[in-house]
Design a protein around this motif. Sequence first.
Motif, PDB file in Angstrom:
ATOM      1  N   LYS A 183       0.775  -1.205  -0.061  1.00 35.37           N
ATOM      2  CA  LYS A 183       0.008  -0.086  -0.042  1.00 35.37           C
ATOM      3  C   LYS A 183       0.661   1.455   0.208  1.00 35.37           C
ATOM      4  O   LYS A 183       1.899   1.251   0.784  1.00 35.37           O
ATOM      5  N   LEU A 184       0.518   2.172  -0.992  1.00 40.16           N
ATOM      6  CA  LEU A 184       1.381   3.446  -0.961  1.00 40.16           C
ATOM      7  C   LEU A 184       0.782   4.626  -0.100  1.00 40.16           C
ATOM      8  O   LEU A 184      -0.378   4.902  -0.237  1.00 40.16           O
ATOM      9  N   ILE A 185       1.417   5.010   0.668  1.00 37.51           N
ATOM     10  CA  ILE A 185       0.960   6.166   1.297  1.00 37.51           C
ATOM     11  C   ILE A 185       1.869   7.403   1.276  1.00 37.51           C
ATOM     12  O   ILE A 185       3.085   7.373   1.213  1.00 37.51           O
ATOM     13  N   CYS A 186       1.015   8.544   0.730  1.00 35.98           N
ATOM     14  CA  CYS A 186       1.744   9.844   0.393  1.00 35.98           C
ATOM     15  C   CYS A 186       2.076  10.470   1.340  1.00 35.98           C
ATOM     16  O   CYS A 186       1.192  10.935   2.339  1.00 35.98           O
ATOM     17  N   ASP A 187       3.596  11.025   1.829  1.00 35.34           N
ATOM     18  CA  ASP A 187       3.827  11.769   2.844  1.00 35.34           C
ATOM     19  C   ASP A 187       5.015  12.300   2.034  1.00 35.34           C
ATOM     20  O   ASP A 187       6.054  12.113   1.535  1.00 35.34           O
ATOM     21  N   GLN A 188       4.736  14.049   1.816  1.00 34.51           N
ATOM     22  CA  GLN A 188       5.481  14.874   1.403  1.00 34.51           C
ATOM     23  C   GLN A 188       6.789  15.074   2.270  1.00 34.51           C
ATOM     24  O   GLN A 188       7.965  15.704   1.635  1.00 34.51           O
ATOM     25  N   SER A 189       6.768  14.816   3.499  1.00 38.36           N
ATOM     26  CA  SER A 189       7.920  14.887   4.074  1.00 38.36           C
ATOM     27  C   SER A 189       8.976  13.848   4.361  1.00 38.36           C
ATOM     28  O   SER A 189      10.079  13.767   4.880  1.00 38.36           O
ATOM     29  N   ALA A 190       8.366  12.701   3.718  1.00 33.42           N
ATOM     30  CA  ALA A 190       9.466  11.451   3.774  1.00 33.42           C
ATOM     31  C   ALA A 190      10.162  11.394   2.546  1.00 33.42           C
ATOM     32  O   ALA A 190       9.985  10.624   1.351  1.00 33.42           O
ATOM     33  N   ASP A 191      11.255  12.171   2.592  1.00 34.99           N
ATOM     34  CA  ASP A 191      12.379  12.202   1.544  1.00 34.99           C
ATOM     35  C   ASP A 191      12.978  10.637   1.527  1.00 34.99           C
ATOM     36  O   ASP A 191      13.391  10.376   0.385  1.00 34.99           O
ATOM     37  N   ASP A 192      13.354  10.239   2.707  1.00 29.46           N
ATOM     38  CA  ASP A 192      13.669   8.786   2.802  1.00 29.46           C
ATOM     39  C   ASP A 192      12.488   7.744   2.910  1.00 29.46           C
ATOM     40  O   ASP A 192      11.738   7.691   3.887  1.00 29.46           O
ATOM     41  N   PRO A 193      12.232   6.917   1.823  1.00 31.76           N
ATOM     42  CA  PRO A 193      11.119   6.279   2.011  1.00 31.76           C
ATOM     43  C   PRO A 193      11.148   5.159   3.101  1.00 31.76           C
ATOM     44  O   PRO A 193      12.267   4.496   3.418  1.00 31.76           O
ATOM     45  N   ILE A 194       9.744   4.949   3.774  1.00 25.12           N
ATOM     46  CA  ILE A 194       9.661   3.958   4.955  1.00 25.12           C
ATOM     47  C   ILE A 194       9.069   2.827   4.575  1.00 25.12           C
ATOM     48  O   ILE A 194       7.868   3.094   3.982  1.00 25.12           O
TER      49      ILE A 194
END
Length: 322
Positions: free
Chosen positions: A292-303
């Motif tokens: 599942k892809l969760i959009c997070d504009q602050s997540a420069d490093d993918p989690i």
Amino acid sequence: MTSWLECFSVLLLAGTVLAAAPTCKKINDCACTPTDANQTGVINFFPMVSSNGAKPAYMVNGTSKQTKNAYTFYYNPCMSFNMTSSTPDQCTNQLICQELMPSKWTYALGAHTSVSFAYVNNMLIAYYYSKSTNNRTSEVRLICDENETHGKFVYVDEPKSLYYQFNFTSMCACPGKCPNKTLVPDKWIETNRCLYRQMTSGKLVNLQGLATPLKVATNEHTTYYYSPCNGLELGSLDEKCKDAAVCKQDMSTSPPTYTGIGSEKVEVTEDDGDIVLHYPATTDGGKCFDVKLICDQSADDPILTSADDKNMILKAKVACSQ
């Protein structure tokens, strides 16, 4: 010379206008528009689909009059799902599947995109074709009942070999009566291995920024590696994980075992507005896998995190649609 009786007969036939048989113009696998002027609104089963598009919403048991065998039938009206077994005619990318009991061998009964709609004696029927080695066919009679909000799937008969009949009773078989009258899914398609586009809106999700494989451990023995764009070419992984989007590493065995997942074309669905990438099971004993892809504009490093050993969550800036 033509007699008056012959003339009358010709005029009578010429003046008889046969009403056109009603049809239901297909929109997609789970929606059609009736052409009958007395029926207004779309017949749309998308609200009846499982919230997890890769998992069938309905299950029913039945015994074949042809073979006397007992079966379990699975149905998801709109989104395809997969089941694995040792049979050559596996249930892959299907909307209807059949499981032989007690061996649990599975058979395809209705392939994704194979659906056609037709009225027979004023009853709307959805026909599903397996496109498999034995060309099994399913006939689902769509019965309108405005009080049936969940949907009822019933096995009826196998009137001839490899031809199966079912009833599906639902408020969504009534034109324009589903909870969301305009909900016809805007399908996501895979443009390439990690670029996904919504057909109508044109929205894009581009995972090409995930150049480095991500990994997450589900327990002390099991680690999953994920590389949606380029496939996995990690030196520590064996041939089963070559070119796979997901690889399971099991350290509980000696030597460690590896299972590649997602070597086939990914399926893209939505779950409450979030995009879900469904990777089908591979033929070497692997299993299906969802991210599942969760959009997070602050997540420069993918989690990458684990919901369980079949469902992962990727929170990243690249998961945001453009």
